[in-house]
Design a protein around this motif. Structure first.
Motif, PDB file in Angstrom:
ATOM      1  N   SER B  35      43.248  54.572  38.979  1.00  0.00           N
ATOM      2  CA  SER B  35      43.683  54.318  40.584  1.00  0.00           C
ATOM      3  C   SER B  35      42.279  54.471  41.250  1.00  0.00           C
ATOM      4  O   SER B  35      42.230  53.746  42.423  1.00  0.00           O
ATOM      5  CB  SER B  35      44.654  55.322  40.751  1.00  0.00           C
ATOM      6  N   ARG B  36      41.696  55.494  41.131  1.00  0.00           N
ATOM      7  CA  ARG B  36      40.505  55.764  42.009  1.00  0.00           C
ATOM      8  C   ARG B  36      39.236  55.306  41.581  1.00  0.00           C
ATOM      9  O   ARG B  36      38.394  55.048  42.484  1.00  0.00           O
ATOM     10  CB  ARG B  36      40.399  57.356  41.884  1.00  0.00           C
ATOM     11  N   ASP B  37      38.991  54.906  40.464  1.00  0.00           N
ATOM     12  CA  ASP B  37      37.625  54.535  39.828  1.00  0.00           C
ATOM     13  C   ASP B  37      37.494  53.015  39.763  1.00  0.00           C
ATOM     14  O   ASP B  37      36.307  52.758  39.115  1.00  0.00           O
ATOM     15  CB  ASP B  37      37.147  55.503  38.633  1.00  0.00           C
ATOM     16  N   THR B  42      33.736  49.483  37.236  1.00  0.00           N
ATOM     17  CA  THR B  42      33.366  48.081  37.249  1.00  0.00           C
ATOM     18  C   THR B  42      31.784  47.945  37.532  1.00  0.00           C
ATOM     19  O   THR B  42      31.067  47.018  37.087  1.00  0.00           O
ATOM     20  CB  THR B  42      34.186  47.138  38.213  1.00  0.00           C
ATOM     21  N   HIS B  43      31.437  48.546  38.879  1.00  0.00           N
ATOM     22  CA  HIS B  43      30.062  48.511  39.239  1.00  0.00           C
ATOM     23  C   HIS B  43      29.237  48.905  38.066  1.00  0.00           C
ATOM     24  O   HIS B  43      28.218  48.553  37.982  1.00  0.00           O
ATOM     25  CB  HIS B  43      30.104  49.091  40.630  1.00  0.00           C
ATOM     26  N   VAL B  44      29.654  50.190  37.674  1.00  0.00           N
ATOM     27  CA  VAL B  44      28.721  50.872  36.819  1.00  0.00           C
ATOM     28  C   VAL B  44      28.417  49.955  35.491  1.00  0.00           C
ATOM     29  O   VAL B  44      27.349  49.652  34.920  1.00  0.00           O
ATOM     30  CB  VAL B  44      29.315  52.101  36.148  1.00  0.00           C
ATOM     31  N   GLY B  55      25.536  47.820  26.536  1.00  0.00           N
ATOM     32  CA  GLY B  55      27.038  47.921  26.933  1.00  0.00           C
ATOM     33  C   GLY B  55      27.601  49.489  27.179  1.00  0.00           C
ATOM     34  O   GLY B  55      26.759  50.038  27.452  1.00  0.00           O
ATOM     35  N   VAL B  56      28.775  49.732  27.584  1.00  0.00           N
ATOM     36  CA  VAL B  56      29.183  50.669  28.241  1.00  0.00           C
ATOM     37  C   VAL B  56      30.317  51.424  27.614  1.00  0.00           C
ATOM     38  O   VAL B  56      31.436  50.765  27.228  1.00  0.00           O
ATOM     39  CB  VAL B  56      29.588  50.703  29.685  1.00  0.00           C
ATOM     40  N   SER B  68      38.676  42.833  31.416  1.00  0.00           N
ATOM     41  CA  SER B  68      38.919  41.262  31.660  1.00  0.00           C
ATOM     42  C   SER B  68      37.878  41.095  32.964  1.00  0.00           C
ATOM     43  O   SER B  68      37.259  39.914  32.912  1.00  0.00           O
ATOM     44  CB  SER B  68      40.448  41.376  32.082  1.00  0.00           C
ATOM     45  N   THR B  69      37.777  41.842  33.779  1.00  0.00           N
ATOM     46  CA  THR B  69      36.684  41.876  34.891  1.00  0.00           C
ATOM     47  C   THR B  69      35.227  41.150  34.194  1.00  0.00           C
ATOM     48  O   THR B  69      34.537  40.504  34.575  1.00  0.00           O
ATOM     49  CB  THR B  69      36.434  42.952  35.945  1.00  0.00           C
TER      50      THR B  69
END
Lengths: 196, 196
Positions: B35-37, B42-44, B55-56, B68-69
């Motif tokens: 909800s918050r992150d 995604t930016h990370v 990779g992450v 999916s993004t």
């Protein structure tokens, strides 16, 4: 690279710190939407502050929670940073240029920062524009420089940090903030915070 | 600084590009809350990809929308990036160290990157940990290095970008991505995208 006067006073105490004869750096954040962008815009503001900008203009939906978050950070960690919501971001750009400032728009479609950095005048006030997904063509046309922090999609937060890093020659490292209530003593393990 | 072999093949075509004998870089993102992150995580991930990580690992609440993004970005812009949700992030850290890798935890309480950079071995696989607000003390203890990208509060997205920039010696600039369907031709004004 920014004049070395920006970091000239590192040996003095923080109270003696004066940024003399320095061009201003401000950020213009386009198209804020509170529901979707709250944390991203907050990060844009915090990065602007930590990397040497004096303030951020925000266009889009007015969002007082950004103000209060940044105010809390300033109350604790110091500095004279400002956040201003603007109704017409293009007017900010026009006014900035009319008063002699230079405008750099960060976009993945632009010229890589490595190639363009030395062409950006370091003796003029700098407005850095960071947009969202749909930046109107006018900004590409009116900006003095369209700068890419890499030509891959990533993050306006990261792009702003890298750009300010390059433009200030890394001067943000060790930059002091006036009237801080908290100050970190760098630590190999754990947290060490001094209170004033 | 990273071995120059990372950028050795810039003159060749993208198909000839080989990252030979290079240590791996991966990121461990702690405590994701959808909800918050969502956008910050995604930016990370996008910054990790654009600045040279392979990779992450993400701990916290499993969030398929991140997958999916990132997959959409890879389909368009190429590369072999991965995202993996993990139940026990501390096990990732332990395993990384046990197999000879080095672990750097990014925290505003740590030692400034300028001071610590040259102490971080550049010939060993590197795991970069980025946390949220409440990182358990164990991470500070077990990390080989607690690194501050400035001792001011700002953004894990910006911190990751600056750290990877420093550790790779800016090699992300111009780094190619295999099998891209879209490629940007840097442009002074507007957008120029080649399709393959």
């Amino acid at each position: 690279m920014w004049p070395s006067s920006r970091i000239a006073n590192l040996d003095k105490s923080i109270d003696d710190w004066v940024l003399f004869d320095l061009p201003r750096i401000a950020v213009l954040r386009l198209g804020h939407r509170p529901s979707r962008d709250k944390r991203i815009t907050t990060h844009v503001c915090l990065v602007a502050r930590a990397f040497g900008a004096e303030g951020v203009f925000i266009s889009g939906v007015r969002d007082e929670s950004i103000h209060s978050t940044i105010q809390k950070v300033m109350d604790a960690w110091g500095g004279d940073f400002w956040v201003e919501f603007v109704g017409s971001p293009m007017k900010v750009l026009d006014k900035w240029k009319a008063s002699g400032g230079v405008v750099a728009h960060l976009t993945m479609y632009g010229i890589p920062v490595k190639q363009v950095k030395d062409m950006i005048p370091s003796d003029r006030d700098l407005l850095v524009i960071v947009g969202g997904e749909k930046v109107p063509a006018q900004y590409y046309e009116k900006a003095d420089f369209n700068v890419a922090i890499g030509n891959q999609p990533h993050s306006e937060v990261a792009a702003l940090a890298i750009f300010l890093d390059r433009m200030t020659g890394g001067a943000w490292e060790g930059m002091p903030f006036k009237n801080a209530r908290l100050r970190i003593v760098p630590s190999e393990r754990g947290k060490n915070v001094e209170q004033y």
